[in-house]
Motif scaffolding. Sequence first.
Motif, PDB file in Angstrom:
ATOM      1  N   ASP A  47       0.860  -1.177   0.000  1.00 20.30           N
ATOM      2  CA  ASP A  47       0.000   0.000   0.000  1.00 20.30           C
ATOM      3  C   ASP A  47       0.899   1.231   0.000  1.00 20.30           C
ATOM      4  OD1 ASP A  47      -1.727   2.075   0.344  1.00 20.30           O
ATOM      5  OD2 ASP A  47      -2.641   1.328   2.193  1.00 20.30           O
ATOM      6  N   LEU A  49       0.339   4.253  -0.133  1.00 18.86           N
ATOM      7  CA  LEU A  49      -0.134   5.440   0.594  1.00 18.86           C
ATOM      8  C   LEU A  49       0.110   5.314   2.098  1.00 18.86           C
ATOM      9  CD1 LEU A  49      -3.541   6.099  -1.214  1.00 18.86           C
ATOM     10  CD2 LEU A  49      -1.315   7.175  -1.615  1.00 18.86           C
ATOM     11  N   ASP A  50       0.591   4.146   2.540  1.00 17.32           N
ATOM     12  CA  ASP A  50       0.747   3.864   3.961  1.00 17.32           C
ATOM     13  C   ASP A  50       2.233   3.966   4.330  1.00 17.32           C
ATOM     14  OD1 ASP A  50       1.043   2.707   6.447  1.00 17.32           O
ATOM     15  OD2 ASP A  50      -0.375   1.082   6.073  1.00 17.32           O
ATOM     16  N   ALA A  53       3.749   1.175   6.387  1.00 13.21           N
ATOM     17  CA  ALA A  53       3.911  -0.069   5.618  1.00 13.21           C
ATOM     18  C   ALA A  53       5.137   0.042   4.701  1.00 13.21           C
ATOM     19  CB  ALA A  53       2.653  -0.344   4.793  1.00 13.21           C
ATOM     20  N   PRO A  73       1.092   9.424  -2.713  1.00 13.68           N
ATOM     21  CA  PRO A  73       1.898   9.088  -1.527  1.00 13.68           C
ATOM     22  C   PRO A  73       2.671  10.283  -0.979  1.00 13.68           C
ATOM     23  CG  PRO A  73       2.674   7.885  -3.490  1.00 13.68           C
ATOM     24  CD  PRO A  73       1.422   8.581  -3.875  1.00 13.68           C
ATOM     25  N   ALA A  76       0.361  12.248   1.026  1.00 20.83           N
ATOM     26  CA  ALA A  76      -0.012  11.478   2.222  1.00 20.83           C
ATOM     27  C   ALA A  76       1.137  11.391   3.232  1.00 20.83           C
ATOM     28  CB  ALA A  76      -0.452  10.073   1.811  1.00 20.83           C
ATOM     29  N   VAL A  78       4.299  10.023   2.817  1.00 21.16           N
ATOM     30  CA  VAL A  78       5.152   8.827   2.794  1.00 21.16           C
ATOM     31  C   VAL A  78       6.640   9.212   2.853  1.00 21.16           C
ATOM     32  CG1 VAL A  78       5.850   6.825   1.395  1.00 21.16           C
ATOM     33  CG2 VAL A  78       3.424   7.373   1.702  1.00 21.16           C
TER      34      VAL A  78
END
Length: 420
Positions: A47, A49-50, A53, A73, A76, A78
């Motif tokens: 993922d 966008l996480d 992770a 990302p 977001a 990242v």
Amino acid sequence: MNILILGGGGREHALAWAVKQNPKTDRLIVAPGNAGIALLAETADLDVLDGAAVVAFCAEQAVDFVIIGPEAPLAAGVADATRAAGILTFGPSAAAARLEASKAFTKEICDACNAPTAGYARFTDAAAARAYVLEKGAPLVIKADGLAAGKGVIMGMTEAEALAGIDEIFGGAFGAAGAEVVIEEFMTGEEASFFILSDGVSALPIGTAQDHKRVGDGDTGPNTGGMGAYSPAPVLTGAIEAQAMDEIVLPTIAEMARRGTPYQGVLYAGLMIENGRSRLVEYNCRFGDPECQVLMMRLGAQALDLLLACAEGRLADARVNWAEDHALTVVMAAQGYPGSYQKGSVIKGLDKLPEDSRHMVFHAGTAAREGAVVATGGRVLNVTARAESLTAAQESAYAMVDAIDWPGGFCRRDIGWRAL
Ligand code: AMP
Ligand code: GLY
């Protein structure tokens, strides 16, 4: 070194292709990747966008360097997560990515550093925005403030279109991205894209390009994500490039640093050129797609050295080695794009095409299914060539297009026309 590229479009295929050629690259992983990328790199389901992770994946796979392709990302956060974990990263922080994620923010930065751009006003209320349109009169450009997958810009060539645009955005067509509206003066001129690496302090121009946004030949029909591109863009002359650096790019980088949110990554400046001067249309915080494909075709393996110099804060000493060359890419899209289109049509003939430093088909939206390559997106292939002249690059790219057997696809036949 082990390198992770985030993304799975033609831009990331081109980045992977260039990075792979550099002897510094040991393992190359692209997440999520696509069928074309899988031919030259490992792909991974992640993922993107996480941030947590991505950090965990980097630890597991001993990743030394992360290159973030798309804006989502970045917006977001990242890059914030990977940098906080001590992982070398190419791509701006969420705070710096606001140069793309908020059009009102970009205008604020332009005001603060006196960068030439279209006059504007911003609104959070439809009645005030409508009154402004009636006072100013058309043409005006109506924009949703936030990220809207390239669809949040409405040309108000008439007062009625401008008012309809305001209603559409405040009516929720773009969700939270439309909580604020920016209304701009309509600029005339010729558009070109200018790509600059910034390590937060120093800046290094790495090329110019021109995109073709309309779906049809002669720039007709609806807007798309881009139907083809070429580099360099002759309209961006050395003098205009210097003016754009002095009046727009360097002041922006200085202002971002002054605010404590230095810009580290590629800054994509969309410029409008008229009467020998450029004005800023917009910033993006990533490489353009398909502009990246022509830039990577021209830069080749040195692209990795440049991205590393950017991530490590060494741009002041970095140089680009240019050949006197031209690159051109033709986007092949699924029939129906940018409207609704079918997925799953089979593409044949790709294995017979040359793949070398002058010819490459980058995959934008493909998957491998039972040994065949199938289309999974709207924009599907980026057929890319490099040559001594733009005319030769165009001929070479269309010769490849003509060798691809894909009845479910189409392309524009006039990519490069403005420069030829
Ligand atoms: P943007 O999403 O901001 O790049 O806008 C999409 C496209 O709309 C640009 O590439 C331009 O072609 C056009 N555009 C945006 N702002 C203006 C403006 N102020 N004047 C004229 N055209 C614009
Ligand atoms: N080709 C336009 C973009 O990447 O925004």
